[in-house]
Design a protein around this motif. Structure first.
Motif, mmCIF file in Angstrom:
data_model
loop_
_atom_site.group_PDB
_atom_site.id
_atom_site.type_symbol
_atom_site.label_atom_id
_atom_site.label_comp_id
_atom_site.label_asym_id
_atom_site.label_seq_id
_atom_site.Cartn_x
_atom_site.Cartn_y
_atom_site.Cartn_z
ATOM 1 N N VAL A 1 7.520 4.864 13.067
ATOM 2 C CA VAL A 1 6.715 6.042 13.411
ATOM 3 C C VAL A 1 6.035 5.769 14.745
ATOM 4 O O VAL A 1 5.365 4.747 14.916
ATOM 5 N N ARG B 1 6.957 -12.524 -0.386
ATOM 6 C CA ARG B 1 6.690 -11.123 -0.073
ATOM 7 C C ARG B 1 7.956 -10.324 0.192
ATOM 8 O O ARG B 1 8.020 -9.122 -0.121
ATOM 9 N N SER C 1 -0.274 -14.662 -2.317
ATOM 10 C CA SER C 1 -0.914 -14.996 -3.583
ATOM 11 C C SER C 1 -1.750 -13.798 -4.045
ATOM 12 O O SER C 1 -2.528 -13.256 -3.265
ATOM 13 N N GLU D 1 9.618 3.584 7.062
ATOM 14 C CA GLU D 1 9.362 2.143 7.229
ATOM 15 C C GLU D 1 10.181 1.634 8.402
ATOM 16 O O GLU D 1 11.401 1.804 8.432
ATOM 17 N N LYS D 2 9.510 1.011 9.356
ATOM 18 C CA LYS D 2 10.255 0.616 10.567
ATOM 19 C C LYS D 2 11.182 -0.574 10.330
ATOM 20 O O LYS D 2 12.217 -0.688 10.982
ATOM 21 N N ASP E 1 -4.324 -2.435 4.847
ATOM 22 C CA ASP E 1 -4.702 -3.051 6.124
ATOM 23 C C ASP E 1 -4.845 -2.021 7.236
ATOM 24 O O ASP E 1 -5.481 -2.306 8.257
ATOM 25 N N VAL F 1 -3.567 -7.763 -0.847
ATOM 26 C CA VAL F 1 -2.636 -6.895 -1.588
ATOM 27 C C VAL F 1 -3.413 -6.090 -2.625
ATOM 28 O O VAL F 1 -3.149 -4.895 -2.837
ATOM 29 N N HIS G 1 6.753 -11.349 5.131
ATOM 30 C CA HIS G 1 5.367 -10.900 5.348
ATOM 31 C C HIS G 1 4.430 -11.978 4.839
ATOM 32 O O HIS G 1 4.746 -12.667 3.871
ATOM 33 N N ILE G 2 3.277 -12.071 5.471
ATOM 34 C CA ILE G 2 2.257 -13.011 4.989
ATOM 35 C C ILE G 2 1.442 -12.313 3.879
ATOM 36 O O ILE G 2 1.386 -11.089 3.819
ATOM 37 N N GLY H 1 0.833 -1.209 0.000
ATOM 38 C CA GLY H 1 0.000 0.000 0.000
ATOM 39 C C GLY H 1 0.864 1.253 0.000
ATOM 40 O O GLY H 1 0.703 2.146 -0.845
ATOM 41 N N ARG I 1 12.058 -8.185 4.199
ATOM 42 C CA ARG I 1 11.583 -8.760 5.461
ATOM 43 C C ARG I 1 10.375 -9.661 5.143
ATOM 44 O O ARG I 1 9.649 -9.437 4.192
ATOM 45 N N ASN J 1 -0.512 -3.028 11.971
ATOM 46 C CA ASN J 1 -0.073 -2.230 13.133
ATOM 47 C C ASN J 1 -1.037 -1.072 13.382
ATOM 48 O O ASN J 1 -1.087 -0.533 14.469
HETATM 49 C C1 LIG Z 1 -3.445 -15.391 7.342
HETATM 50 C C2 LIG Z 1 -3.347 -14.356 6.259
HETATM 51 C C3 LIG Z 1 -3.217 -14.758 4.933
HETATM 52 C C4 LIG Z 1 -3.169 -13.792 3.913
HETATM 53 N N1 LIG Z 1 -3.052 -14.196 2.612
HETATM 54 C C5 LIG Z 1 -3.079 -13.269 1.614
HETATM 55 C C6 LIG Z 1 -2.947 -13.649 0.248
HETATM 56 O O1 LIG Z 1 -2.810 -14.820 -0.093
HETATM 57 N N2 LIG Z 1 -2.993 -12.667 -0.691
HETATM 58 C C7 LIG Z 1 -3.124 -11.347 -0.370
HETATM 59 O O2 LIG Z 1 -3.175 -10.491 -1.271
HETATM 60 N N3 LIG Z 1 -3.190 -10.964 0.923
HETATM 61 C C8 LIG Z 1 -3.174 -11.878 1.909
HETATM 62 N N4 LIG Z 1 -3.206 -11.466 3.214
HETATM 63 C C9 LIG Z 1 -3.328 -10.029 3.479
HETATM 64 C C10 LIG Z 1 -2.018 -9.266 3.253
HETATM 65 O O3 LIG Z 1 -1.046 -9.747 4.145
HETATM 66 C C11 LIG Z 1 -2.246 -7.771 3.506
HETATM 67 O O4 LIG Z 1 -3.549 -7.401 3.130
HETATM 68 C C12 LIG Z 1 -1.248 -6.862 2.795
HETATM 69 O O5 LIG Z 1 0.062 -7.158 3.172
HETATM 70 C C13 LIG Z 1 -1.581 -5.399 3.107
HETATM 71 O O6 LIG Z 1 -0.602 -4.520 2.629
HETATM 72 P P1 LIG Z 1 -0.327 -3.126 3.372
HETATM 73 O O7 LIG Z 1 0.668 -2.401 2.550
HETATM 74 O O8 LIG Z 1 -1.608 -2.482 3.715
HETATM 75 O O9 LIG Z 1 0.312 -3.533 4.779
HETATM 76 P P2 LIG Z 1 1.638 -4.357 5.083
HETATM 77 O O10 LIG Z 1 1.962 -5.236 3.968
HETATM 78 O O11 LIG Z 1 1.445 -4.979 6.416
HETATM 79 O O12 LIG Z 1 2.779 -3.256 5.184
HETATM 80 C C14 LIG Z 1 2.823 -2.378 6.286
HETATM 81 C C15 LIG Z 1 4.248 -1.901 6.484
HETATM 82 O O13 LIG Z 1 4.242 -0.912 7.526
HETATM 83 C C16 LIG Z 1 5.372 -1.092 8.334
HETATM 84 N N5 LIG Z 1 5.069 -0.511 9.651
HETATM 85 C C17 LIG Z 1 4.248 -0.987 10.603
HETATM 86 N N6 LIG Z 1 4.240 -0.174 11.669
HETATM 87 C C18 LIG Z 1 5.082 0.850 11.395
HETATM 88 C C19 LIG Z 1 5.505 1.991 12.092
HETATM 89 N N7 LIG Z 1 5.076 2.250 13.324
HETATM 90 N N8 LIG Z 1 6.381 2.830 11.515
HETATM 91 C C20 LIG Z 1 6.843 2.580 10.252
HETATM 92 N N9 LIG Z 1 6.501 1.501 9.545
HETATM 93 C C21 LIG Z 1 5.607 0.635 10.101
HETATM 94 C C22 LIG Z 1 5.559 -2.596 8.386
HETATM 95 O O14 LIG Z 1 6.884 -2.944 8.726
HETATM 96 C C23 LIG Z 1 5.180 -2.997 6.954
HETATM 97 O O15 LIG Z 1 6.309 -3.049 6.116
HETATM 98 C C24 LIG Z 1 -3.224 -12.409 4.244
HETATM 99 C C25 LIG Z 1 -3.315 -12.022 5.587
HETATM 100 C C26 LIG Z 1 -3.396 -12.975 6.581
HETATM 101 C C27 LIG Z 1 -3.503 -12.523 8.006
#
Ligand SMILES: Cc1cc2nc3c(=O)[nH]c(=O)nc-3n(C[C@H](O)[C@H](O)[C@H](O)COP(=O)(O)OP(=O)(O)OC[C@H]3O[C@@H](n4cnc5c(N)ncnc54)[C@H](O)[C@@H]3O)c2cc1C
Length: 434
Positions: A129, A105, A43, A31-32, A296, A309, A39-40, A12, A37, A167
């Motif tokens: 942050v 990931r 797919s 980015e912390k 998220d 994603v 990540h779950i 995101g 790194r 988070n």
């Molecule tokens: C069991 C499970 C299975 C899943 N399977 C799938 C799948 O197959 N396909 C799919 O598309 N999605 C799947 N997901 C969902 C997917 O993991 C997320 O929806 C996706 O990673 C969201 O992206 P994002 O960029 O919003 O957040 P994130 O990918 O979580 O990125 C957030 C970033 O913020 C950083 N961060 C956090 N706190 C701070 C802070 N205080 N200061 C600075 N940086 C910070 C973190 O280090 C991280 O790098 C699954 C989730 C779960 C729980």
């Protein structure tokens, strides 16, 4: 001072940083972690390719050699067998590929972060942050407070984007988080080598195994040529009542499905078990004065259809439109982001309703999706075509099927309908959690 400060460099954060930098905005990601790194969320769905193409990242997806995902295969619980849904049966408008990707990931998130940097965004890694700063008088976000080598540093910004994933930095700070009233799932996952990935022509699919537990299922995702991710999901109560450690519970659950057990019988674990819990929620709002929540950090729906994603990068695409307008007009008040809220909510609500009906029909799902009338519409949803839609007929058809079964005395399929409430409807229910 960046005009826009982004918390988090996941899909995101990197996507919105790329969009904004490409539009000439001074934008920075904090980015912390230090990438790469783990990540779950491994797919993807085909609609992601539309956004990748728009930000010039599709070429990198190809060059990095991520595994191609042609569709999804479903396995019933208790008996052996599978049926497949193939993306090429429903070509998505604006997507010139009949496949999407499985990703490791660590590699994918790093590539996307680098793409943001190449596009002109500043990236600060290892910088957590702590909080978002607000102007006391106007209650408008005006910067962030970060940790740099143990020192607190304040960074002003015109707009703050929370992309901190689960988070949920800002949602937590402002008390915006509402638990999902229905889902409370629990997942345990691990990586394996030498898994038996199923019959020829189905090795590259995501495989979903039904498990005989409340809202139970498992995933098989081939994230590289040698490594496959497996995960087991069920209601958290199922795990709690087992009294087991996560690894023992995972193995017990695997044994409940013959195909899944077979897939893992000769496999070697190369990444240890890890658990994910409490992951279904929504924020009461997706934006406020001076801030926007994406991915998220805004909302998380159950991962059964690999939507996460796709939601993260589509929310980035929609939020960027509102942010560019806000920067241009100088109006960063909450109402300036209304369009974004409506667009994100309408798309995620379709996913949510689909997931609810899926769990309601769980044991009938295979019957339903093989029906010639509904198959393509379901495939369209599975491809992530949930945004900008005024009607999703297949959801009504699923409801009708459920109603017929429920209202027919002694219907043979009655026992197969779950007890999950399905009053939520996309497009008509404007509530976010109280
Ligand atoms: C069991 C499970 C299975 C899943 N399977 C799938 C799948 O197959 N396909 C799919 O598309 N999605 C799947 N997901 C969902 C997917 O993991 C997320 O929806 C996706 O990673 C969201 O992206 P994002 O960029 O919003 O957040 P994130 O990918 O979580 O990125 C957030 C970033 O913020 C950083 N961060 C956090 N706190 C701070 C802070 N205080 N200061 C600075 N940086 C910070 C973190 O280090 C991280 O790098 C699954 C989730 C779960 C729980």
């Amino acid at each position: 001072m960046p005009e826009v400060a982004i918390i988090g460099g996941g899909p995101g954060g990197s996507t919105i940083a790329t969009y904004l930098a490409q539009a000439g905005v001074d934008v920075a990601i904090y980015e912390k972690a230090i990438h790469p790194r783990f990540h779950i969320g491994e797919s993807l769905v085909p609609s992601t390719s539309r956004v990748f193409e728009e930000i010039g990242f599709l070429e990198t997806m190809e060059k990095e050699g991520f595994n191609k995902k042609p569709g999804a295969a479903w396995h019933p619980s208790k008996t052996s067998g599978l049926f497949k849904m193939i993306f090429k049966d429903y070509p998505l408008e604006g997507v010139d590929q009949d496949y999407t990707y499985h990703v490791e990931r660590a590699k994918f998130d790093l590539a996307l972060l680098k793409h943001a940097q190449k596009s002109g965004a500043k990236i600060f890694q290892g910088v957590g942050v702590r909080e978002v700063l607000f102007d006391e008088e106007t209650q408008t976000a005006n910067g962030i407070r970060v940790d740099i080598s143990g020192q607190k540093v304040d960074i002003p910004a015109k707009i703050v984007v929370d992309a901190s994933g689960r988070n949920t930095i800002l949602g937590t700070q402002l008390g915006l988080k509402g638990r999902d009233p229905i889902f409370n799932q629990f997942a345990v996952h691990a990586w394996y080598e030498n898994a038996d990935l199923g019959p020829e022509h189905a090795e590259d699919y995501i495989h979903i195994y039904f498990l005989p537990a409340e809202r139970g299922w498992a995933w098989q995702i081939p994230i590289s040529e040698t490594v496959t991710s497996f995960g087991v999901v069920a209601e958290k109560e199922v795990f709690k009542q087992s009294g087991k450690k996560i690894g023992d519970w995972f193995e017990d659950m695997v044994r409940t499905n013959p195909d899944l057990e077979k897939a893992l019988v000769g496999a070697t674990k190369v990444r240890d078990y890890a658990a994910e819990a409490d992951y279904s929620y929504s924020m009461k709002k997706f934006a406020g004065n001076g801030f926007v929540l994406i991915g998220d950090a805004a909302r998380f729906v159950d991962p059964i259809f690999s939507s996460g994603v796709s939601v993260a990068i589509h929310s980035a695409a929609y939020a960027k439109d509102s942010i560019l307008k806000a920067l241009e007009t100088g109006d960063v008040s909450e109402s300036a982001f209304d369009d974004y809220t409506v667009q994100l909510k309408s798309g995620v609500d379709v996913w949510y309703e689909f997931i609810l009906l899926y769990y309601k029909l769980l044991h009938l799902f295979t019957h339903f999706v093989t029906h010639p009338q509904y198959k393509l519409e379901i495939l369209r949803l599975l491809s992530g075509d949930v945004y900008d839609r005024s009607e999703v007929d297949v959801l009504d058809a699923m409801r009708e099927k459920i109603a017929t079964i429920e209202n027919t005395p002694n219907h043979l399929l009655k026992d197969y309908i779950g007890d999950i409430p399905i009053d939520f409807r996309a497009g008509t229910d404007s509530r976010l959690p109280a």
